[in-house]
Design an enzyme around this catalytic site. Sequence first.
Site, PDB file in Angstrom:
ATOM      1  N   SER A  64      -0.522  -1.901   9.247  1.00  0.00           N
ATOM      2  CA  SER A  64       0.042  -0.543   9.962  1.00  0.00           C
ATOM      3  C   SER A  64       0.304  -0.618  11.392  1.00  0.00           C
ATOM      4  CB  SER A  64      -1.099   0.774   9.508  1.00  0.00           C
ATOM      5  OG  SER A  64      -1.069   1.216   8.145  1.00  0.00           O
ATOM      6  N   PRO A  65       1.109  -2.105  11.363  1.00  0.00           N
ATOM      7  CA  PRO A  65       2.193  -2.002  12.470  1.00  0.00           C
ATOM      8  C   PRO A  65       2.761  -0.681  13.367  1.00  0.00           C
ATOM      9  CG  PRO A  65       3.198  -3.524  11.243  1.00  0.00           C
ATOM     10  CD  PRO A  65       2.039  -2.576   9.786  1.00  0.00           C
TER      11      PRO A  65
ATOM     12  N   TRP B  16       0.919  -1.015   0.521  1.00  0.00           N
ATOM     13  CA  TRP B  16       0.192   0.094  -0.563  1.00  0.00           C
ATOM     14  C   TRP B  16       0.963   1.394  -0.054  1.00  0.00           C
ATOM     15  CZ3 TRP B  16      -1.441   2.911   4.620  1.00  0.00           C
ATOM     16  CH2 TRP B  16      -2.879   4.066   4.575  1.00  0.00           C
TER      17      TRP B  16
ATOM     18  N   TYR C  45      -4.286  -0.128  -4.946  1.00  0.00           N
ATOM     19  CA  TYR C  45      -3.532   0.271  -4.640  1.00  0.00           C
ATOM     20  C   TYR C  45      -3.133   0.465  -5.847  1.00  0.00           C
ATOM     21  CZ  TYR C  45      -3.348  -2.599   0.309  1.00  0.00           C
ATOM     22  OH  TYR C  45      -3.698  -2.424   1.879  1.00  0.00           O
TER      23      TYR C  45
ATOM     24  N   GLN D  66      15.108  -0.300   6.159  1.00  0.00           N
ATOM     25  CA  GLN D  66      13.525   0.031   7.025  1.00  0.00           C
ATOM     26  C   GLN D  66      13.341  -1.682   6.916  1.00  0.00           C
ATOM     27  OE1 GLN D  66      10.976   2.400   4.798  1.00  0.00           O
ATOM     28  NE2 GLN D  66      12.056   4.253   5.639  1.00  0.00           N
TER      29      GLN D  66
HETATM   30  P1  NDP Z   1       3.440   0.804   9.049  1.00  0.00           P
HETATM   31  O1  NDP Z   1       2.501   0.864   9.987  1.00  0.00           O
HETATM   32  O2  NDP Z   1       4.643  -0.104   9.443  1.00  0.00           O
HETATM   33  O3  NDP Z   1       4.145   1.621   7.739  1.00  0.00           O
HETATM   34  C1  NDP Z   1       5.014   1.400   6.914  1.00  0.00           C
HETATM   35  C2  NDP Z   1       5.736   2.710   6.217  1.00  0.00           C
HETATM   36  O4  NDP Z   1       6.266   3.414   7.948  1.00  0.00           O
HETATM   37  C3  NDP Z   1       6.887   2.349   5.176  1.00  0.00           C
HETATM   38  O5  NDP Z   1       6.360   2.664   3.663  1.00  0.00           O
HETATM   39  C4  NDP Z   1       7.925   3.503   5.966  1.00  0.00           C
HETATM   40  O6  NDP Z   1       7.051   4.484   4.923  1.00  0.00           O
HETATM   41  C5  NDP Z   1       7.563   3.880   6.906  1.00  0.00           C
HETATM   42  N1  NDP Z   1       8.836   3.247   7.587  1.00  0.00           N
HETATM   43  C6  NDP Z   1       8.382   1.574   8.307  1.00  0.00           C
HETATM   44  N2  NDP Z   1      10.155   1.057   7.944  1.00  0.00           N
HETATM   45  C7  NDP Z   1      10.219   2.331   8.585  1.00  0.00           C
HETATM   46  C8  NDP Z   1      11.875   2.333   9.479  1.00  0.00           C
HETATM   47  N3  NDP Z   1      12.501   0.873  10.315  1.00  0.00           N
HETATM   48  N4  NDP Z   1      12.067   3.370   9.204  1.00  0.00           N
HETATM   49  C9  NDP Z   1      11.519   4.981   9.546  1.00  0.00           C
HETATM   50  N5  NDP Z   1      10.791   4.525   8.801  1.00  0.00           N
HETATM   51  C10 NDP Z   1       9.714   3.119   8.230  1.00  0.00           C
HETATM   52  O7  NDP Z   1       2.505  -0.360   6.947  1.00  0.00           O
HETATM   53  P2  NDP Z   1       1.460   0.546   6.265  1.00  0.00           P
HETATM   54  O8  NDP Z   1       0.052   1.616   6.890  1.00  0.00           O
HETATM   55  O9  NDP Z   1       2.587   0.359   5.205  1.00  0.00           O
HETATM   56  O10 NDP Z   1       1.043  -1.166   5.925  1.00  0.00           O
HETATM   57  C11 NDP Z   1       1.462  -2.291   5.651  1.00  0.00           C
HETATM   58  C12 NDP Z   1       0.371  -3.426   4.985  1.00  0.00           C
HETATM   59  O11 NDP Z   1      -0.730  -3.679   5.329  1.00  0.00           O
HETATM   60  C13 NDP Z   1       0.399  -2.273   3.834  1.00  0.00           C
HETATM   61  O12 NDP Z   1       0.875  -2.574   2.846  1.00  0.00           O
HETATM   62  C14 NDP Z   1      -1.184  -3.038   3.142  1.00  0.00           C
HETATM   63  O13 NDP Z   1      -0.826  -4.556   2.672  1.00  0.00           O
HETATM   64  C15 NDP Z   1      -1.744  -3.287   4.251  1.00  0.00           C
HETATM   65  N6  NDP Z   1      -2.969  -2.212   4.387  1.00  0.00           N
HETATM   66  C16 NDP Z   1      -4.158  -3.007   4.450  1.00  0.00           C
HETATM   67  C17 NDP Z   1      -5.491  -2.049   4.838  1.00  0.00           C
HETATM   68  C18 NDP Z   1      -6.636  -2.523   4.995  1.00  0.00           C
HETATM   69  O14 NDP Z   1      -7.537  -1.176   4.811  1.00  0.00           O
HETATM   70  N7  NDP Z   1      -6.530  -3.230   4.308  1.00  0.00           N
HETATM   71  C19 NDP Z   1      -4.774  -0.551   5.098  1.00  0.00           C
HETATM   72  C20 NDP Z   1      -3.524   0.063   5.033  1.00  0.00           C
HETATM   73  C21 NDP Z   1      -2.444  -0.983   4.772  1.00  0.00           C
HETATM   74  P3  NDP Z   1       8.352   6.049   4.470  1.00  0.00           P
HETATM   75  O15 NDP Z   1       8.057   6.344   3.149  1.00  0.00           O
HETATM   76  O16 NDP Z   1       7.813   6.930   5.055  1.00  0.00           O
HETATM   77  O17 NDP Z   1       9.585   6.041   5.054  1.00  0.00           O
END
Ligand code: NDP
Length: 344
Positions: A227-228, A35, A68, A309
């Site tokens: 979104s952990p 996402w 997505y 990351q």
């Molecule tokens: P996170 O909350 O873990 O956020 C991920 C983002 O945080 C990354 O893209 C990056 O963004 C930043 N990040 C991750 N690791 C680090 C680190 N170690 N240091 C610094 N920044 C970091 O997860 P997502 O929100 O991406 O959710 C994960 C998955 O869950 C999605 O890909 C999707 O498959 C699913 N999802 C499902 C939803 C639903 O409605 N069913 C809604 C949302 C997600 P940056 O680019 O800013 O660096």
Amino acid sequence: MRQSTAFLTKIESKMEYRNLGRSGLQVSELSFGSWITFGTQIGQKQATELMTMAYDHGVNFFDNAEVYASGESEVLMGKVLKDRGWSRDSFAVSSKAYFGIKGLKDSKPMQKGNTRKHLTEACHQALERLQVDYLDLFFCHRPDKKTPIEETVWTMHNLIQQGKILYWGTSEWSAQEIMEAHMVARQNHLIGPTMEQPQYNMLVREKVEVEFSQIYKTVGLGTTTWSPLASGVLTGKYNDTTPEDARLNLSELKWLADKNLQQEYFDKVSKLTELAQELGMSMPVMAIAWTLKNPNVSTAILGASKTHQLEENLMASRAKHKLNQEVMDKIEAILENKPEHPPF
Ligand code: NDP
């Protein structure tokens, strides 16, 4: 700016596997989703590097959705799955339908929702974009109040019977909506939803910890939580300023930034970061490991736009063993947001 990780003890990743709810499917406790990243922030090369790193560390579930990057995310993921040549029996891939490929606002009436028409079309299109013969997991991305639940359950059951999907589930449905689907399934001897995909992290806890607490037991609900890191807020990188290349700086995500960039969260993250450093781990690793301490999380879906990351986040599997009761109590005292269970 990238935070210093000099204080970190080197923690190797060590993937563990959990049943997806009552099903026999063994999913890696950390999975990987696309996402905002695939097709928006990153292209094919970076997608390949990230998925390869995930797979090589034992990740066996990749999450996706029709909406997505308007289908582009599935195209990129599909190309990686094809080019890498990983054995099809070694990984699971998902899609989710409801919003339509163009999103709710721009999709035509038949191009969205949980109807027989849209779920069937969306499944066929996802199979094509992902270049696979079947989807392992297929989700109704949101509840659809305009479509009878009987229609949705029959459609998902039939897609399973046709071999186009293996397990079906829901995302951001209420416990009551999930139970209605199970009731229909039971009455008609159909296959009900195996898993739900809710948000779950240190800042959003209610559904996973309280609302679903009974249905883990009754219908054996599995969860693929999203979104952990609360879109990165739980890394601490937004505490002082919003980094230029970060998700919450994207103009189309202002709604998400408004929701997540709150002083109250920054204050908690500052205190949590000190605790993480005492434990020899980074804040993101501690936040992800914390979600894995919940046995009702079947898999926590990671997101990453950069390889460093993902490399860091994958350490959470092993780091979770450092989060003993004393540490969990300290985290709870900082969070002060433990949801209350009803008194019955
Ligand atoms: P996170 O909350 O873990 O956020 C991920 C983002 O945080 C990354 O893209 C990056 O963004 C930043 N990040 C991750 N690791 C680090 C680190 N170690 N240091 C610094 N920044 C970091 O997860 P997502 O929100 O991406 O959710 C994960 C998955 O869950 C999605 O890909 C999707 O498959 C699913 N999802 C499902 C939803 C639903 O409605 N069913 C809604 C949302 C997600 P940056 O680019 O800013 O660096």
